[in-house]
Motif scaffolding. Structure first.
Motif, short mmCIF file in Angstrom:
data_model
loop_
_atom_site.label_atom_id
_atom_site.label_comp_id
_atom_site.label_asym_id
_atom_site.label_seq_id
_atom_site.Cartn_x
_atom_site.Cartn_y
_atom_site.Cartn_z
N ASP A 1 74.38 43.04 -10.02
CA ASP A 1 74.27 44.49 -9.88
C ASP A 1 73.40 45.01 -11.02
N TYR B 1 82.67 51.59 -15.22
CA TYR B 1 81.90 50.67 -14.37
C TYR B 1 82.56 49.30 -14.36
N LYS C 1 85.97 49.58 -12.46
CA LYS C 1 85.90 49.97 -11.04
C LYS C 1 85.04 49.04 -10.20
N ARG C 2 84.11 48.33 -10.83
CA ARG C 2 83.19 47.47 -10.05
C ARG C 2 83.38 45.99 -10.37
N VAL C 3 83.33 45.64 -11.64
CA VAL C 3 83.34 44.22 -12.01
C VAL C 3 84.73 43.62 -11.88
N ALA D 1 85.85 42.99 -8.34
CA ALA D 1 85.09 41.87 -7.77
C ALA D 1 85.65 40.54 -8.27
#
Length: 130
Positions: free
Chosen positions: A11, A101, A104-106, A109
């Motif tokens: 990303d 970030y 909420k994203r890494v 995942a």
């Protein structure tokens, strides 16, 4: 033939402050990075608690180093240094911008990849036992 890795997370994001912008990329293997990211998160939490109890410069410095290690676990050492420089050493500002970030994203995942890896491992173990 093209095989896309199921455990890879790639990303990019752009961080802007006023007129300056900084582009950073994430390219990690979720399974293998999970341990270092989890350990860095724990270190940040411990250092934060210590800095709140003892706001001395040494405790605050350890907290900043812990934050940098978490950022390095996600973005790599070179980009972590660039981010610290971009934020002019203001770890609290970096924390406020980068941590959402990461969480909420890494982290989600990583959790998805870990669960999928565990399912695949259990499935493979059952087939081998039959």
């Amino acid at each position: 033939m093209f095989i896309r890795s199921k455990s890879r997370f790639t990303d990019s994001l752009i961080i802007g402050t006023g007129t300056e912008k900084k582009k950073v990329t994430v390219d990690i293997d979720l399974i293998h990075s999970a341990r270092s990211i989890r350990k860095a998160r724990e270190t940040v939490a411990e250092a934060q608690q210590q800095a709140l109890k003892d706001p001395s410069s040494a405790a605050v410095q350890r907290y900043g180093q812990a934050l940098r290690s978490l950022v390095a676990a996600v973005f790599g050492d070179k980009q972590a240094d660039e981010l610290v420089s971009f934020y002019e050493g203001h770890y609290d500002s970096m924390l406020n911008d980068i941590m959402p970030y990461i969480f909420k994203r890494v982290v989600p995942a990583i959790q998805r990849a870990s669960k999928a890896h565990a399912r695949q491992y259990r499935k493979g173990t059952r087939h081998a036992a039959e």
